[in-house]
Design a protein around this motif. Sequence first.
Motif, PDB file in Angstrom:
ATOM      1  N   VAL A   5       0.766  -1.024  -0.038  1.00  0.00           N
ATOM      2  CA  VAL A   5       0.257  -0.044  -0.208  1.00  0.00           C
ATOM      3  C   VAL A   5       0.747   1.003  -0.021  1.00  0.00           C
ATOM      4  O   VAL A   5       0.485   2.297  -0.673  1.00  0.00           O
ATOM      5  CB  VAL A   5      -1.401  -0.777   1.048  1.00  0.00           C
ATOM      6  N   LEU A   9       2.087   5.229  -2.870  1.00  0.00           N
ATOM      7  CA  LEU A   9       0.433   6.356  -2.189  1.00  0.00           C
ATOM      8  C   LEU A   9       1.706   7.358  -1.734  1.00  0.00           C
ATOM      9  O   LEU A   9       0.442   8.729  -1.733  1.00  0.00           O
ATOM     10  CB  LEU A   9       0.174   5.187  -1.946  1.00  0.00           C
ATOM     11  N   TRP A  10       1.913   7.520  -1.243  1.00  0.00           N
ATOM     12  CA  TRP A  10       2.205   8.185   0.054  1.00  0.00           C
ATOM     13  C   TRP A  10       2.578   9.807  -0.335  1.00  0.00           C
ATOM     14  O   TRP A  10       1.970  10.515  -0.284  1.00  0.00           O
ATOM     15  CB  TRP A  10       3.823   8.104   1.066  1.00  0.00           C
ATOM     16  N   ILE A  15      -5.549  10.837  -1.760  1.00  0.00           N
ATOM     17  CA  ILE A  15      -5.956   9.885  -2.728  1.00  0.00           C
ATOM     18  C   ILE A  15      -7.584   9.391  -2.955  1.00  0.00           C
ATOM     19  O   ILE A  15      -7.860   9.046  -2.145  1.00  0.00           O
ATOM     20  CB  ILE A  15      -5.519   8.666  -2.407  1.00  0.00           C
ATOM     21  N   ILE A  78      -7.909   5.300   0.423  1.00  0.00           N
ATOM     22  CA  ILE A  78      -7.031   4.634   0.163  1.00  0.00           C
ATOM     23  C   ILE A  78      -6.915   3.041  -0.083  1.00  0.00           C
ATOM     24  O   ILE A  78      -7.998   2.195   1.087  1.00  0.00           O
ATOM     25  CB  ILE A  78      -5.972   4.460   1.372  1.00  0.00           C
ATOM     26  N   GLY A 499      -0.554   6.056   3.596  1.00  0.00           N
ATOM     27  CA  GLY A 499      -1.590   7.629   2.764  1.00  0.00           C
ATOM     28  C   GLY A 499      -2.428   8.118   3.560  1.00  0.00           C
ATOM     29  O   GLY A 499      -2.487   7.653   4.487  1.00  0.00           O
ATOM     30  N   LYS A 500      -2.688   9.215   3.165  1.00  0.00           N
ATOM     31  CA  LYS A 500      -3.986   9.777   4.081  1.00  0.00           C
ATOM     32  C   LYS A 500      -4.314  10.739   2.936  1.00  0.00           C
ATOM     33  O   LYS A 500      -4.578  11.272   1.365  1.00  0.00           O
ATOM     34  CB  LYS A 500      -2.888  11.568   4.472  1.00  0.00           C
ATOM     35  N   ASP A 501      -5.607  11.911   3.424  1.00  0.00           N
ATOM     36  CA  ASP A 501      -6.644  12.121   2.709  1.00  0.00           C
ATOM     37  C   ASP A 501      -6.746  13.853   3.929  1.00  0.00           C
ATOM     38  O   ASP A 501      -7.240  13.877   4.347  1.00  0.00           O
ATOM     39  CB  ASP A 501      -7.922  11.280   3.159  1.00  0.00           C
TER      40      ASP A 501
END
Length: 580
Positions: A5, A9-10, A15, A78, A499-501
């Motif tokens: 993951v 993605l980071w 995302i 994510i 990951g973050k939003d």
Amino acid sequence: MAAAVRAGLWHRGVISVTRRGSHSHSNTALKPQYDAIIIGAGHNGLIASAYLQKGGLKTTVLECRHVLGGAAVSEEIIPGFLFSRASYLLSLLRPHIYQDLELKKHGLKVYMRDPYSFTPMLEDGVRGRPPPSLTLGADLAKTQKEIGKFSEKDAKVYPEFLSYLERLACAIHPLLDAPPVDIPGLTQGSLRKKISALRSLKPLVKSGLQLGKNIPDFYELVTAPVMKVLNRWFESEPLRATLATDSVIGANTSPNNPGSGYVLLHHVMGELEKEKGAWGYVEGGMGGVSQSIARSARSLGADIFTNRDVEQVLIGQDGSAKGVVLTDETEVHSKVVLSNATPYITFKQLTPQDALPEAFITAVDQIDYTSPVTKINVAVDKLPNFLAAPNSADGKPGPHHQCSIHLNCESVEVLEEAYREGQQGRPSSRPMIEMTIPSVLDPTLAPPGCHVVSLFIQFTPYLLEGRRVWTDEDRERFADTAFDWVERYAPGFKKSIVGKDVLTPADLERVFSLTGGNIFHGSMSLDQLYLARPLPSVADYRSPVKGLYLCGSGSHPGGGVMGAAGWNSALKVLADFKRL
């Protein structure tokens, strides 16, 4: 899984890959004619649809997004991690709605939290011990022992303080479950109508009788700065600051501002599984609430659709609402229309302006939607490890992990400084952070060993320095600031992020149609409550356009009181429908 993951993605920041969540699956075709159309499938709209359908009105709900629930949604933003992307805790769902709509039968499962509040400190521990912390829970003896670490006096009076709050909060319940007093009915029309309108006084009278000799205490709490009250009860700074967070959460105010006491009361008046003031995590995220309500409404016969974007309310030649037209030019006709959108969107974007009085439009422009909130959803590959409460050797979550974790809340002055920076148009350099980790109780949200983390952060402005929109660089910078502070309390947190939003006030407006990014559909200030929510002329859910109603959180009793506006507006529509 976590490494996979993490890869690629980071660096992307926000995302938005949705593979599972609170989706709608309906095989029903949209009909050209209904008795009632509801714009927006937030929880209030869904609840209104259920009660209208129970009342015999063929009802449809039209949601512009791909998921049901408004701000109460679950989204896999994510891969592998399911987030309550906006709203993240359940408490203020009215008990009679829970029972009437059989939400448990329709899949609603709630994980109760005990303890429920954890405030770690940054100061060094004594003789090698961990830094101090304050944990509050349902076990009163344990809570008093925790408070006693800072003040024996505070520990002794804390049970009395809880009783004081409960007395005031319980007296408000009759007002939540009914429309405001019908002032036009009491002052206009025939004697028969005036006598009929007297029934609307019953909840107010009942509330007053329940308060009794506590009316002065209630008046003080809802009008005063909360610190005026807390300073009278307590002397220890960690306890005062922890309690003060509930007086500002989601609100663009400080604990030293008048009216902050009401926000505190608003957040303790809830009930969950018959436990007063309790908050819990919904299995599968907050979309689980919306899905259970939708299933209940559909079982009663309501039609509910996603990806149906309403362009405008249709106005007939007689000036009344006749239905809606979608962005694809499809027309759907009805006898009444209920809007679960904010009052601003309802009256400035969805309603033809020539159908509304000019003075009313001017008044709508004055409604306060200021929001101080940025929500950051974070996927991590290991459990946060707090200096004040180190993880056990087996890596299992501790009691504190299930709590609302208050960071940068050691003192009221820290909260005040964060507020002052926000008012100057700058994101707080030491922001107030409410951190929750629902996956410690709900294993459906993240892969094994991983967790979803919610950071509800204040204070951040809608526009930077009052004029500049947020850029991706600004979002990254502020997220780094928030993560740096979490890191100080829980070293290793930043390395665990996969990951973050990031949702600033402007993003909350863009994604969830929350005007100004305000989570309550409008400020919960005293000038925008009860008879004045959202405006005195529309406090009874009826708009200036006949057949057009408000049913969302922008109307009484306001955001957070889950379902009450939907229930109250449905009652109003059903009463009016008999007279059509």
